[in-house]
Write an enzyme that holds these catalytic residues in place. Structure first.
Site, PDB file in Angstrom:
ATOM      1  CD  GLN A  63     -34.784 -24.887 -52.256  1.00 18.82           C
ATOM      2  OE1 GLN A  63     -34.724 -26.066 -51.920  1.00 18.82           O
ATOM      3  NE2 GLN A  63     -35.658 -24.050 -51.732  1.00 18.82           N
ATOM      4  CG  ASP A  86     -31.487 -28.372 -52.000  1.00 14.47           C
ATOM      5  OD1 ASP A  86     -30.245 -28.493 -51.913  1.00 14.47           O
ATOM      6  OD2 ASP A  86     -32.142 -27.712 -51.185  1.00 14.47           O
ATOM      7  CD  GLU A 139     -36.154 -29.790 -51.780  1.00 17.37           C
ATOM      8  OE1 GLU A 139     -35.034 -29.243 -51.764  1.00 17.37           O
ATOM      9  OE2 GLU A 139     -37.074 -29.505 -50.989  1.00 17.37           O
ATOM     10  CD  GLU A 172     -34.125 -25.047 -48.385  1.00 19.12           C
ATOM     11  OE1 GLU A 172     -35.277 -25.022 -47.924  1.00 19.12           O
ATOM     12  OE2 GLU A 172     -33.711 -25.945 -49.138  1.00 19.12           O
TER      13      GLU A 172
END
Length: 262
Positions: free
Chosen positions: A204, A178, A143, A240
């Site tokens: 996310q 993300d 990530e 998140e």
């Protein structure tokens, strides 16, 4: 329709961690993720998942000593043996909890350190992790994380993450996209989703810039959710974010998207 998983490390902080599973289920979630399970007995977590009717989607491999600021060791020279043990530990938990995604944190690199050397170690360690995980049908994720939340983090950009996955060449190594981190570091989120969708293994969300609910801030998530549907992404989207107030009270953003239980 997007499928949303509650992140139990950030959401429901007003109650004890082991009680968050039931709370998430009561709010309509059918899946969860969290940062780390290692402070708990795996079968105890499994029991909470079963009692709440939840699927475990994702957690992180051990990151080193989190309390002293370590944020992974996959790119850290000299810690290869420790990294291998961390993968064994994570795979053990995953086999009990049933999730098929594990996130491998890269670690922090200082300005004076040799980035090329760190990158070589990173590739070697990721190759090892992917091979070990493949035997269990598990996908490993890397990530890109923004440099504001974690200064010095080795991996910051989507394009580099996908290049690394291509270099490793493992079918079960994917990128965790993300949108919060991407917006802070790069922007142009929709274009990056379209460009990289084939290599994305998990998503996310959080509001930007304050990492609260996704209906707060500069990203227009209803538009992004429609783009994700158009791209035929069938994975989960982890929530998140840090609720601005009470977790349940802040879930109004989710109501239009719960056509069925998430």
């Amino acid at each position: 329709m997007p499928k949303f998983a509650a992140n139990l490390s950030m959401m429901y902080q007003e109650i004890d961690f082991m009680d968050r599973f039931a709370a998430a289920a009561a709010d309509g979630f059918s899946a969860v993720e969290f940062l780390f399970p290692y402070g708990y007995v795996d079968v105890d977590i499994k029991s909470r998942l079963a009692d709440a009717g939840l699927a475990q989607i994702l957690f992180n491999c051990p990151p080193g000593d989190w309390n002293v600021g370590e944020r992974g060791m996959a790119s850290i020279p000299g810690r290869e043996d420790e990294f291998k043990r961390s993968i064994d530990c994570a795979l053990g938990y995953a086999q009990v909890l049933g999730n098929k995604r594990l996130h491998v944190m890269a670690g922090i690199i200082l300005p004076e350190q040799d980035r090329a050397r760190h990158r070589a170690v990173y590739l070697q360690n990721l190759s090892y992790a992917a091979r070990q995980a493949a035997a269990h049908g598990i996908t490993m994720l890397i990530e890109p994380i923004n440099s504001r939340d974690i200064p010095g983090y080795f991996l910051n950009y989507q394009s580099e993450a996908h290049e690394i996955c291509e270099e490793v060449g493992a079918a079960n190594l994917k990128v965790q996209f993300d949108m919060y981190h991407c917006q802070i570091m790069e922007g142009d989120v929709t274009t990056r989703l379209r460009r990289h969708i084939a290599g994305i293994g998990h998503m996310q969300i959080a509001g930007v810039p304050d990492r609260h609910e996704p209906d707060l801030g500069e990203l227009h998530y209803p538009y992004l959710f429609q783009q994700i549907d158009d791209l035929e992404y069938d994975g989960w989207i982890g929530c998140e974010y840090r609720p601005k107030g009470g977790t349940s009270e802040g879930l109004d953003w989710l109501r239009p998207w719960i056509g069925k239980k998430h």
